[in-house]
Design an enzyme around this catalytic site. Structure first.
Site, PDB file in Angstrom:
ATOM      1  CB  SER A  77       7.462  -7.525   1.630  1.00  0.00           C
ATOM      2  OG  SER A  77       6.590  -6.557   1.114  1.00  0.00           O
TER       3      SER A  77
HETATM    4  N1  SAH Z   1       5.005  -7.231  -4.031  1.00  0.00           N
HETATM    5  C1  SAH Z   1       6.257  -6.555  -4.244  1.00  0.00           C
HETATM    6  C2  SAH Z   1       6.425  -5.431  -3.241  1.00  0.00           C
HETATM    7  C3  SAH Z   1       6.815  -4.177  -3.924  1.00  0.00           C
HETATM    8  S1  SAH Z   1       6.627  -2.697  -2.971  1.00  0.00           S
HETATM    9  C4  SAH Z   1       7.409  -7.535  -4.213  1.00  0.00           C
HETATM   10  O1  SAH Z   1       7.199  -8.721  -3.946  1.00  0.00           O
HETATM   11  O2  SAH Z   1       8.546  -7.133  -4.492  1.00  0.00           O
HETATM   12  C5  SAH Z   1       5.054  -2.126  -3.527  1.00  0.00           C
HETATM   13  C6  SAH Z   1       4.933  -1.795  -5.003  1.00  0.00           C
HETATM   14  O3  SAH Z   1       3.659  -1.203  -5.198  1.00  0.00           O
HETATM   15  C7  SAH Z   1       5.961  -0.786  -5.533  1.00  0.00           C
HETATM   16  O4  SAH Z   1       6.658  -1.367  -6.602  1.00  0.00           O
HETATM   17  C8  SAH Z   1       5.091   0.380  -6.005  1.00  0.00           C
HETATM   18  O5  SAH Z   1       5.589   1.006  -7.163  1.00  0.00           O
HETATM   19  C9  SAH Z   1       3.761  -0.304  -6.267  1.00  0.00           C
HETATM   20  N2  SAH Z   1       2.591   0.574  -6.264  1.00  0.00           N
HETATM   21  C10 SAH Z   1       2.332   1.637  -5.453  1.00  0.00           C
HETATM   22  N3  SAH Z   1       1.146   2.186  -5.765  1.00  0.00           N
HETATM   23  C11 SAH Z   1       0.626   1.440  -6.806  1.00  0.00           C
HETATM   24  C12 SAH Z   1      -0.573   1.506  -7.578  1.00  0.00           C
HETATM   25  N4  SAH Z   1      -1.504   2.468  -7.393  1.00  0.00           N
HETATM   26  N5  SAH Z   1      -0.758   0.578  -8.541  1.00  0.00           N
HETATM   27  C13 SAH Z   1       0.164  -0.394  -8.781  1.00  0.00           C
HETATM   28  N6  SAH Z   1       1.321  -0.499  -8.079  1.00  0.00           N
HETATM   29  C14 SAH Z   1       1.551   0.413  -7.106  1.00  0.00           C
END
Ligand code: SAH
Length: 226
Positions: A77
């Protein structure tokens, strides 16, 4: 006059560690300037080496005002969004926080600078494993990463003071709400990929969920294990 001293300090820091100087500038121009006041959040954002949690070839863009690709179609993000979501849970040093969507590990690291314990669940194994390794190398001992579907939360480690979901779901998963302590807060983007998503704050008050809508956002989708 005061500005000259700040500039001088900035130049000295820039010589020591160019990335630290960029972080200080990022906090001033993108985060404090947009109204984030929580001192712990600002401190954490000045400290966490975001450039070490993005793909190497993107390190020079790490402190810009935008999300960046981290592989597997996922994104880290925008710095402001991480600071904003962190400030919304009013983080304290005795808190236990669950994050859903580890991704790069950046949000987990920002939380780990402030709260006591961070539990983070990532559904894509390669991302979760890399984040775990990177967080270990950066010395974060109070973060645990689990590979799995975050829909189920992490019941063995709950209940939590706060839950941050960093992928957009159609609705708040019931197992996550059940893992919120009394008075606990969940921050989650709600909405589908092709519609407008909204950031929502849910508070567990006397067993009832109080909902506050916080405005439009854009996140990658919350996916489910097959
Ligand atoms: N907090 C992260 C943002 C990553 S984007 C950062 O600081 O970089 C969101 C993430 O959520 C992705 O890596 C995606 O694979 C994960 N995601 C999506 N659905 C999910 C689920 N059901 N359980 C766990 N992770 C999930």
């Amino acid at each position: 006059m005061k500005n000259h001293w700040i500039l001088l300090l900035f130049l000295l820091i820039a010589q020591e560690d160019p990335f630290q100087a960029r972080r200080i500038e990022m906090v001033e121009t993108q985060i404090a300037a947009r109204g984030i006041k929580n001192p712990e959040v600002l401190m954490a954002m000045r400290k966490v080496p975001r450039h070490l949690l993005v793909p190497k070839e993107l390190a020079e863009y790490a402190y810009q005002d935008r999300p960046l690709p981290i592989g597997e179609g996922q994104t880290i993000s925008q710095p402001y969004m991480v600071a904003y979501m962190t400030s919304l849970i009013q983080p304290k040093n005795d808190m236990k926080v669950l994050e859903i969507g580890t991704g790069s590990g950046y949000q987990a690291a920002v939380l780990a600078e402030i709260v006591d314990k961070v539990y983070s669940v990532e559904i894509i194994a390669s991302l979760g494993e890399k984040a775990q390794e990177d967080l270990k190398n950066l010395g974060y001992k109070n973060v645990r990463v689990k590979i799995g579907d975050g829909f189920q939360g992490w019941p063995e480690r709950g209940p939590f003071d706060a839950i941050l979901v960093t992928a957009a779901a159609e609705s708040p998963p019931a197992p996550l709400l059940a893992q919120l302590k009394e008075g606990g807060i969940m921050i989650i983007p709600i909405g589908s990929q092709d519609s407008i998503q909204e950031l929502v704050r849910l508070e567990n008050k006397n067993g009832k969920i109080k909902t506050t809508r916080l405005g439009a956002v854009r996140f990658v989708p919350f996916t489910r294990e097959k």
